[in-house]
Design an enzyme around this catalytic site. Structure first.
Site, PDB file in Angstrom:
ATOM      1  N   PHE A  56     -14.391 -29.962 -39.014  1.00 18.29           N
ATOM      2  CA  PHE A  56     -13.221 -29.088 -38.812  1.00 18.29           C
ATOM      3  C   PHE A  56     -13.529 -27.654 -39.287  1.00 18.29           C
ATOM      4  O   PHE A  56     -13.625 -26.720 -38.483  1.00 18.29           O
ATOM      5  CB  PHE A  56     -12.046 -29.736 -39.565  1.00 18.29           C
ATOM      6  CG  PHE A  56     -10.887 -28.847 -39.866  1.00 18.29           C
ATOM      7  CD1 PHE A  56     -10.311 -28.068 -38.876  1.00 18.29           C
ATOM      8  CD2 PHE A  56     -10.337 -28.810 -41.153  1.00 18.29           C
ATOM      9  CE1 PHE A  56      -9.214 -27.257 -39.157  1.00 18.29           C
ATOM     10  CE2 PHE A  56      -9.244 -28.016 -41.437  1.00 18.29           C
ATOM     11  CZ  PHE A  56      -8.697 -27.233 -40.449  1.00 18.29           C
TER      12      PHE A  56
ATOM     13  N   TYR B  19     -13.997 -37.022 -56.806  1.00 23.07           N
ATOM     14  CA  TYR B  19     -14.186 -35.950 -55.818  1.00 23.07           C
ATOM     15  C   TYR B  19     -14.081 -34.584 -56.499  1.00 23.07           C
ATOM     16  O   TYR B  19     -14.934 -33.713 -56.317  1.00 23.07           O
ATOM     17  CB  TYR B  19     -13.131 -36.081 -54.711  1.00 23.07           C
ATOM     18  CG  TYR B  19     -13.054 -34.895 -53.768  1.00 23.07           C
ATOM     19  CD1 TYR B  19     -13.986 -34.735 -52.741  1.00 23.07           C
ATOM     20  CD2 TYR B  19     -12.044 -33.938 -53.884  1.00 23.07           C
ATOM     21  CE1 TYR B  19     -13.912 -33.650 -51.867  1.00 23.07           C
ATOM     22  CE2 TYR B  19     -11.959 -32.859 -53.022  1.00 23.07           C
ATOM     23  CZ  TYR B  19     -12.898 -32.718 -52.012  1.00 23.07           C
ATOM     24  OH  TYR B  19     -12.818 -31.637 -51.165  1.00 23.07           O
TER      25      TYR B  19
ATOM     26  N   VAL C 242      -2.199 -32.986 -43.444  1.00 25.40           N
ATOM     27  CA  VAL C 242      -0.810 -33.250 -43.056  1.00 25.40           C
ATOM     28  C   VAL C 242      -0.423 -32.483 -41.791  1.00 25.40           C
ATOM     29  O   VAL C 242       0.315 -33.007 -40.946  1.00 25.40           O
ATOM     30  CB  VAL C 242       0.146 -32.928 -44.247  1.00 25.40           C
ATOM     31  CG1 VAL C 242       0.086 -31.471 -44.651  1.00 25.40           C
ATOM     32  CG2 VAL C 242       1.568 -33.311 -43.939  1.00 25.40           C
TER      33      VAL C 242
ATOM     34  N   ALA D 163     -20.800 -29.936 -45.675  1.00 21.97           N
ATOM     35  CA  ALA D 163     -20.860 -31.404 -45.569  1.00 21.97           C
ATOM     36  C   ALA D 163     -20.460 -32.025 -46.901  1.00 21.97           C
ATOM     37  O   ALA D 163     -20.908 -31.586 -47.960  1.00 21.97           O
ATOM     38  CB  ALA D 163     -22.272 -31.851 -45.187  1.00 21.97           C
TER      39      ALA D 163
HETATM   40  N1  LIG Z   1      -9.739 -29.543 -45.394  1.00 19.97           N
HETATM   41  C1  LIG Z   1      -9.342 -29.072 -46.584  1.00 19.97           C
HETATM   42  O1  LIG Z   1      -8.150 -28.796 -46.797  1.00 19.97           O
HETATM   43  C2  LIG Z   1     -10.356 -28.841 -47.674  1.00 19.97           C
HETATM   44  C3  LIG Z   1      -9.898 -28.384 -48.931  1.00 19.97           C
HETATM   45  C4  LIG Z   1     -10.818 -28.159 -49.955  1.00 19.97           C
HETATM   46  C5  LIG Z   1     -12.184 -28.365 -49.718  1.00 19.97           C
HETATM   47  N2  LIG Z   1     -12.598 -28.842 -48.500  1.00 19.97           N
HETATM   48  C6  LIG Z   1     -14.053 -29.032 -48.298  1.00 19.97           C
HETATM   49  O2  LIG Z   1     -14.425 -28.391 -47.092  1.00 19.97           O
HETATM   50  C7  LIG Z   1     -15.550 -29.049 -46.509  1.00 19.97           C
HETATM   51  C8  LIG Z   1     -15.309 -29.326 -45.043  1.00 19.97           C
HETATM   52  O3  LIG Z   1     -14.187 -30.178 -44.908  1.00 19.97           O
HETATM   53  P1  LIG Z   1     -13.424 -30.437 -43.514  1.00 19.97           P
HETATM   54  O4  LIG Z   1     -11.974 -30.433 -43.816  1.00 19.97           O
HETATM   55  O5  LIG Z   1     -13.951 -29.537 -42.461  1.00 19.97           O
HETATM   56  O6  LIG Z   1     -13.828 -31.959 -43.217  1.00 19.97           O
HETATM   57  P2  LIG Z   1     -14.633 -32.606 -42.014  1.00 19.97           P
HETATM   58  O7  LIG Z   1     -14.706 -34.082 -42.309  1.00 19.97           O
HETATM   59  O8  LIG Z   1     -14.064 -32.199 -40.703  1.00 19.97           O
HETATM   60  O9  LIG Z   1     -16.075 -31.949 -42.182  1.00 19.97           O
HETATM   61  C9  LIG Z   1     -17.116 -32.497 -42.932  1.00 19.97           C
HETATM   62  C10 LIG Z   1     -18.338 -32.543 -42.041  1.00 19.97           C
HETATM   63  O10 LIG Z   1     -19.449 -32.989 -42.808  1.00 19.97           O
HETATM   64  C11 LIG Z   1     -20.118 -34.025 -42.099  1.00 19.97           C
HETATM   65  N3  LIG Z   1     -20.725 -34.900 -43.117  1.00 19.97           N
HETATM   66  C12 LIG Z   1     -20.087 -35.697 -44.012  1.00 19.97           C
HETATM   67  N4  LIG Z   1     -20.976 -36.339 -44.784  1.00 19.97           N
HETATM   68  C13 LIG Z   1     -22.200 -35.936 -44.383  1.00 19.97           C
HETATM   69  C14 LIG Z   1     -23.532 -36.251 -44.778  1.00 19.97           C
HETATM   70  N5  LIG Z   1     -23.751 -37.135 -45.762  1.00 19.97           N
HETATM   71  N6  LIG Z   1     -24.558 -35.653 -44.137  1.00 19.97           N
HETATM   72  C15 LIG Z   1     -24.328 -34.783 -43.121  1.00 19.97           C
HETATM   73  N7  LIG Z   1     -23.107 -34.444 -42.693  1.00 19.97           N
HETATM   74  C16 LIG Z   1     -22.056 -35.013 -43.309  1.00 19.97           C
HETATM   75  C17 LIG Z   1     -19.045 -34.711 -41.274  1.00 19.97           C
HETATM   76  O11 LIG Z   1     -19.553 -35.399 -40.128  1.00 19.97           O
HETATM   77  C18 LIG Z   1     -18.182 -33.518 -40.864  1.00 19.97           C
HETATM   78  O12 LIG Z   1     -18.653 -32.910 -39.676  1.00 19.97           O
HETATM   79  C19 LIG Z   1     -15.784 -30.300 -47.363  1.00 19.97           C
HETATM   80  O13 LIG Z   1     -16.821 -30.012 -48.279  1.00 19.97           O
HETATM   81  C20 LIG Z   1     -14.475 -30.486 -48.108  1.00 19.97           C
HETATM   82  O14 LIG Z   1     -14.659 -31.156 -49.337  1.00 19.97           O
HETATM   83  C21 LIG Z   1     -11.721 -29.082 -47.476  1.00 19.97           C
END
Ligand SMILES: NC(=O)c1ccc[n+]([C@@H]2O[C@H](COP(=O)([O-])OP(=O)(O)OC[C@H]3O[C@@H](n4cnc5c(N)ncnc54)[C@H](O)[C@@H]3O)[C@@H](O)[C@H]2O)c1
Length: 321
Positions: free
Chosen positions: A11, A141, A184, A74
């Site tokens: 995302f 986490y 959400v 990731a």
């Molecule tokens: N969405 C939020 O509100 C939010 C808030 C705080 C922090 N984050 C952080 O932002 C980052 C991105 O989150 P997102 O919301 O886009 O989620 P997402 O799940 O859409 O993106 C994570 C991506 O990482 C890839 N991935 C997961 N494990 C992996 C691995 N072991 N090796 C290679 N690729 C892997 C997944 O396939 C996915 O494409 C994450 O680090 C998350 O902890 C997100």
């Protein structure tokens, strides 16, 4: 600039890729597609389908790409999974990060950005927390994100990598997965567009700081720009709005927007009122972060209002149906 985006098919990562392409950078993606999708990426962007925990694969990819900067998105990003499987969480979020940092140092990448988390680090806060607020991670986490930041500090000091941890608040927008436990806005968008009833856990008074993914992508692009001089080798910056929104307020705004979207398409069945269910164990009551330091350091401010961002998100989820 050649930039390797880990988790770039996800995302947030895929929006960062878009922002880097728009600026004329050359993004490459490594992703194991556990939740990301090839379709999230423009076809010209090279995707290495690999796990960041696979040492041999990661070494090969870094040697081939020789990135000048790395954007690390990731992660194992489920708080509840981290409670059930803390070892797995640490393998991906700590050991995986270390493999990325080791390879970045080996090939001479000069800058790294890291997706950290405001909510998971600060815990319950009722006034927008700045970066000096005490960190009190409540889950494995949150702990792994906090430890990740300490490793960034170490690599900045010992290996001369400039490192920026971006502590996101609640990120929302197009391409977010509506099937997960979080997200959400994605869950509400999908259900409301289908005129299905959404469930609010608890009394609806839970407070969050919603930041649009386009703003988060811009923050990463700014932090990866070598023209942005950092006073210290490592800096942690909040990426949020400081604006408090309750879940009930969010649902009410989204119900209006989804209803208007459906009407334009001749779908006249109204979007139902939310159902209020029992509270969910472990949910923070309030999470808010102050973005002032990112403005001072990167010249970054959130530009997308919640209403505009929600309208855009609903339109994109609606068009994809
Ligand atoms: N969405 C939020 O509100 C939010 C808030 C705080 C922090 N984050 C952080 O932002 C980052 C991105 O989150 P997102 O919301 O886009 O989620 P997402 O799940 O859409 O993106 C994570 C991506 O990482 C890839 N991935 C997961 N494990 C992996 C691995 N072991 N090796 C290679 N690729 C892997 C997944 O396939 C996915 O494409 C994450 O680090 C998350 O902890 C997100």
């Amino acid at each position: 600039m050649r930039i390797l985006v880990t988790g770039g098919a996800g995302f947030i990562g895929s929006h960062i890729v878009d922002a880097l392409l728009a600026r004329g950078d050359e993004p490459f993606v490594v992703d194991n597609l556990s939740s990301g999708r090839r379709e999230n990426l423009p076809p010209q962007v090279p995707l290495f389908e690999a796990d960041i925990c696979d040492a041999a694969a990661l070494e090969r990819i870094f040697t081939e790409v020789r990135p000048q900067a790395v954007c690390h998105q990731a992660a194992q990003m489920s708080v509840s999974r981290s409670m059930r499987e803390p070892v797995y969480d640490a393998e991906v979020n700590i050991i995986g990060l270390l493999r990325v940092l080791e390879n970045a140092a080996r090939v001479g990448a000069r800058r790294v950005t890291f997706a950290s988390s405001g909510g998971a680090l600060y815990g319950d806060v009722y006034e927008p927390a700045d970066e000096n607020h005490a960190c009190d991670p409540f889950s494995p986490y949150g702990l792994s994100k906090w430890v990740g930041e300490q490793y960034l500090r170490f690599y900045a000091r010992e290996r001369q990598i400039e490192a920026v941890a971006l502590r996101y608040s609640n990120v929302y927008g197009p391409r977010q997965n509506p099937h997960g436990e979080a997200g959400v806005v994605a869950i509400f968008s999908t259900k409301m567009l289908a005129a299905e009833q959404v469930t609010i856990f608890g009394d609806g008074g839970i407070v969050r700081d919603y930041v649009a993914v386009g703003d988060v992508a811009r923050a990463n692009a700014a932090a990866l720009d070598p023209a942005q001089k950092l006073a210290h080798g490592f800096v942690a910056l909040n990426i949020g709005t400081g604006v408090a929104t309750t879940v009930s307020e969010l649902a009410s705004t989204m119900r209006q927007l989804a209803g208007a979207f459906r009407q334009q398409r001749g779908q006249l069945e109204p979007v139902p009122e939310p159902f209020y269910g029992p509270p969910r164990a472990g949910d923070l009551r309030s999470s808010l972060i102050a973005p002032g330091q990112a403005a001072a350091t990167l010249g970054w401010r959130p530009l997308i209002s919640l209403k505009d961002g929600l309208r855009d998100t609903i339109a994109q989820f609606g068009s994809a149906r």
